[in-house]
Design a protein around this motif. Structure first.
Motif, PDB file in Angstrom:
ATOM      1  N   MET A 188      13.068 -10.634 -75.625  1.00  0.00           N
ATOM      2  CA  MET A 188      12.298 -10.277 -74.434  1.00  0.00           C
ATOM      3  C   MET A 188      13.184 -10.429 -73.192  1.00  0.00           C
ATOM      4  SD  MET A 188       8.703 -12.097 -73.446  1.00  0.00           S
ATOM      5  CE  MET A 188       7.821 -11.770 -71.923  1.00  0.00           C
ATOM      6  N   PRO A 189      13.262  -9.413 -72.334  1.00  0.00           N
ATOM      7  CA  PRO A 189      14.158  -9.456 -71.178  1.00  0.00           C
ATOM      8  C   PRO A 189      13.825 -10.599 -70.221  1.00  0.00           C
ATOM      9  CG  PRO A 189      13.374  -7.226 -71.566  1.00  0.00           C
ATOM     10  CD  PRO A 189      12.563  -8.125 -72.442  1.00  0.00           C
ATOM     11  N   PRO A 190      14.835 -11.172 -69.560  1.00  0.00           N
ATOM     12  CA  PRO A 190      14.599 -12.305 -68.656  1.00  0.00           C
ATOM     13  C   PRO A 190      13.570 -12.012 -67.570  1.00  0.00           C
ATOM     14  CG  PRO A 190      16.945 -12.000 -69.029  1.00  0.00           C
ATOM     15  CD  PRO A 190      16.260 -10.835 -69.678  1.00  0.00           C
ATOM     16  N   SER A 191      13.600 -10.818 -67.005  1.00  0.00           N
ATOM     17  CA  SER A 191      12.645 -10.490 -65.939  1.00  0.00           C
ATOM     18  C   SER A 191      11.214 -10.528 -66.447  1.00  0.00           C
ATOM     19  CB  SER A 191      12.957  -9.117 -65.348  1.00  0.00           C
ATOM     20  OG  SER A 191      12.944  -8.116 -66.360  1.00  0.00           O
ATOM     21  N   ALA A 192      10.992 -10.048 -67.683  1.00  0.00           N
ATOM     22  CA  ALA A 192       9.644 -10.054 -68.257  1.00  0.00           C
ATOM     23  C   ALA A 192       9.188 -11.478 -68.548  1.00  0.00           C
ATOM     24  CB  ALA A 192       9.611  -9.216 -69.525  1.00  0.00           C
ATOM     25  N   VAL A 193      10.102 -12.327 -69.018  1.00  0.00           N
ATOM     26  CA  VAL A 193       9.756 -13.728 -69.293  1.00  0.00           C
ATOM     27  C   VAL A 193       9.378 -14.439 -67.992  1.00  0.00           C
ATOM     28  CG1 VAL A 193      10.542 -15.918 -70.254  1.00  0.00           C
ATOM     29  CG2 VAL A 193      11.329 -13.771 -71.266  1.00  0.00           C
ATOM     30  N   ALA A 194      10.193 -14.241 -66.964  1.00  0.00           N
ATOM     31  CA  ALA A 194       9.918 -14.888 -65.679  1.00  0.00           C
ATOM     32  C   ALA A 194       8.599 -14.417 -65.093  1.00  0.00           C
ATOM     33  CB  ALA A 194      11.068 -14.620 -64.718  1.00  0.00           C
ATOM     34  N   ALA A 195       8.308 -13.125 -65.240  1.00  0.00           N
ATOM     35  CA  ALA A 195       7.036 -12.600 -64.756  1.00  0.00           C
ATOM     36  C   ALA A 195       5.864 -13.251 -65.484  1.00  0.00           C
ATOM     37  CB  ALA A 195       6.993 -11.085 -64.934  1.00  0.00           C
ATOM     38  N   ALA A 196       5.981 -13.405 -66.803  1.00  0.00           N
ATOM     39  CA  ALA A 196       4.906 -14.030 -67.577  1.00  0.00           C
ATOM     40  C   ALA A 196       4.713 -15.492 -67.179  1.00  0.00           C
ATOM     41  CB  ALA A 196       5.209 -13.913 -69.062  1.00  0.00           C
ATOM     42  N   LEU A 197       5.806 -16.195 -66.915  1.00  0.00           N
ATOM     43  CA  LEU A 197       5.702 -17.594 -66.475  1.00  0.00           C
ATOM     44  C   LEU A 197       4.993 -17.687 -65.131  1.00  0.00           C
ATOM     45  CD1 LEU A 197       9.204 -18.946 -67.526  1.00  0.00           C
ATOM     46  CD2 LEU A 197       7.013 -20.004 -68.135  1.00  0.00           C
ATOM     47  N   ALA A 198       5.351 -16.806 -64.197  1.00  0.00           N
ATOM     48  CA  ALA A 198       4.690 -16.812 -62.890  1.00  0.00           C
ATOM     49  C   ALA A 198       3.217 -16.460 -63.026  1.00  0.00           C
ATOM     50  CB  ALA A 198       5.389 -15.834 -61.943  1.00  0.00           C
ATOM     51  N   ALA A 199       2.909 -15.507 -63.909  1.00  0.00           N
ATOM     52  CA  ALA A 199       1.516 -15.130 -64.129  1.00  0.00           C
ATOM     53  C   ALA A 199       0.724 -16.287 -64.726  1.00  0.00           C
ATOM     54  CB  ALA A 199       1.450 -13.914 -65.046  1.00  0.00           C
ATOM     55  N   LEU A 200       1.333 -17.029 -65.629  1.00  0.00           N
ATOM     56  CA  LEU A 200       0.636 -18.171 -66.228  1.00  0.00           C
ATOM     57  C   LEU A 200       0.282 -19.208 -65.165  1.00  0.00           C
ATOM     58  CD1 LEU A 200      -0.461 -19.627 -68.681  1.00  0.00           C
ATOM     59  CD2 LEU A 200       1.857 -20.424 -69.196  1.00  0.00           C
TER      60      LEU A 200
END
Length: 416
Positions: A273-285
């Motif tokens: 999973m690309p870093p940008s997508a992971v970071a986005a999911a963390l911020a969304a959580l």
């Protein structure tokens, strides 16, 4: 001599209708943000986006994605197994495990792959019991496995009980179900499923693609919604709905997750999973955990639209969530209504076979917390005008009742 490319002429009747010269709901190019979209230079209400909490455009989520891309690059360029695992992946896995109240989690590149990753669990001598309305990715996971397959009518608990009773008592048994069903918007009957799983010594796997982040006072999905902690043995999910990103997750016991990490082809043989997508999911959580008012809002939007469509005479089935079907039956009238609604300025999803069984075509609305009262009015006005123009009359569907109701969550009921 046969030519494998000859199959291109074998599209289903529904698909031929949907891709011919008439109304064309598939593969349309849109620029969508904050409940609206730009379609061929025209601004319309966007009612076909599964970003239920409206987080894909939230500045905190987009900034987290941008910062991660600048720091880590646009791709991991390797599988998780052999060099593609970053600290971000493990951070997200730890956060999700804690959020869902399980021992461990495994992040996959897409939600589809999260379900395909289940296949190694379905081995020879096992029996899998699958709801016929489950998402295609869950169906494919069952088909990929070596277990015996049993499909039961949608939410038909009596049928499932008979199938479980008829199975070899010595077989390993597992029930797989969507938490919220993606076409009809109804909620799985988790209390009944859990009781049957316990009675027949079966495991229970729930695909939380449409309920993790949405249902329950804390957004933890169907188990929290029904106040049944521990009822689900294994969760799958996606970040493309409530998390405003892309990617997937499998979450459960540490032992099972460890096994899947080293046996699931959908995990082993794909780039991380690309870093940008992971970071986005963390911020969304972070937002999911701290801003329950977003869930309150999207259910209020859904209530207004669902009640309004019923009052207009449209059949919205058993939906109690922000997924609202307008059930039409045949593909051609569904597409005519889809086009007429679009002509009135509202973009929806026109759905036929294979997403739904033939003869069960529908228009699906996916509603968002960022939809305003003005958006709600435009949606209802569009369906009213389109229905009058086409002369469609539909028998109103009864209001959903019983333990499935998604708006029975205390936090959502308090908003009424």
């Amino acid at each position: 001599m046969s030519d494998v490319f000859n199959k291109v002429n074998l599209l289903s009747a529904d698909m031929k209708t949907a891709t011919s010269g008439g109304p064309r709901p598939l593969y349309r190019v849109l620029d969508s943000r904050n409940g609206e979209a730009l379609l061929e230079g025209r601004r319309v209400v966007m009612a076909a986006c599964n970003d239920y909490l409206g987080l894909s455009g939230d500045p905190r989520v987009t900034q987290a994605a941008a910062q991660a891309a600048l720091r880590f690059g646009t791709s991991c360029s390797a599988s998780r197994l052999v060099g593609g695992t970053m600290p971000l992946h493990e951070d997200l896995e730890g956060r999700l495990a804690a959020f869902l109240g399980v021992e461990a989690a495994m992040v996959t590149t897409t939600g589809f792959q999260a379900n395909l990753a289940l296949a190694p669990l379905f081995g020879p001598g096992d029996v899998v019991f699958s709801d016929r309305a489950n998402h295609a990715s869950l169906v494919d996971a069952v088909q990929l496995g070596a277990a015996e397959k049993r499909f039961y009518r949608h939410s038909d608990m009596a049928r499932l009980e008979r199938q479980l009773s008829a199975a070899d008592p010595a077989a390993g048994k597992v029930i797989v179900t969507d938490g919220v069903f993606s076409m009809e918007g109804d909620v799985c009957r988790l209390p009944d499923l859990h009781a049957l799983a316990v009675a027949h010594h079966a495991r229970l796997i729930v695909d939380g693609a449409h309920d993790i982040g949405l249902l329950g006072a804390g957004g933890r999905g169907v188990s929290e919604h029904f106040a049944l902690p521990g009822a689900v043995d294994l969760y799958t999910g996606t970040f493309s709905k409530c998390f405003g990103s892309v990617g997937g997750v499998v979450a459960g016991s540490a032992e099972v997750i460890h096994f899947l990490r080293h046996t699931s082809r959908a995990m082993l043989f794909t780039a991380a999973m690309p870093p940008s997508a992971v970071a986005a999911a963390l911020a969304a959580l972070d937002i999911i955990e701290t801003e329950p008012e977003r869930r309150v809002r999207v259910f209020e939007v859904a209530r207004q639209v669902n009640e309004g469509l019923r009052a207009l005479g449209f059949d919205t089935g058993e939906s109690t969530t922000p997924i609202i079907p307008v059930r039409m039956g045949q593909t051609e009238p569904a597409l005519r209504l889809w086009q007429a609604v679009l002509d009135e300025g509202v973009f929806t999803s026109g759905v036929g076979f294979p997403a739904v069984p033939e003869g069960q075509a529908l228009i699906r609305l996916s509603l968002q917390a960022v939809h305003t009262d003005a958006h709600v009015a435009r949606i209802l006005d569009a369906f009213a005008a389109a229905g009058r123009r086409l002369g469609y009359t539909c028998a109103p569907s009864p209001a959903p009742v019983g333990s499935q109701r998604a708006d029975a969550d205390p936090i959502l009921a308090a908003a009424r």
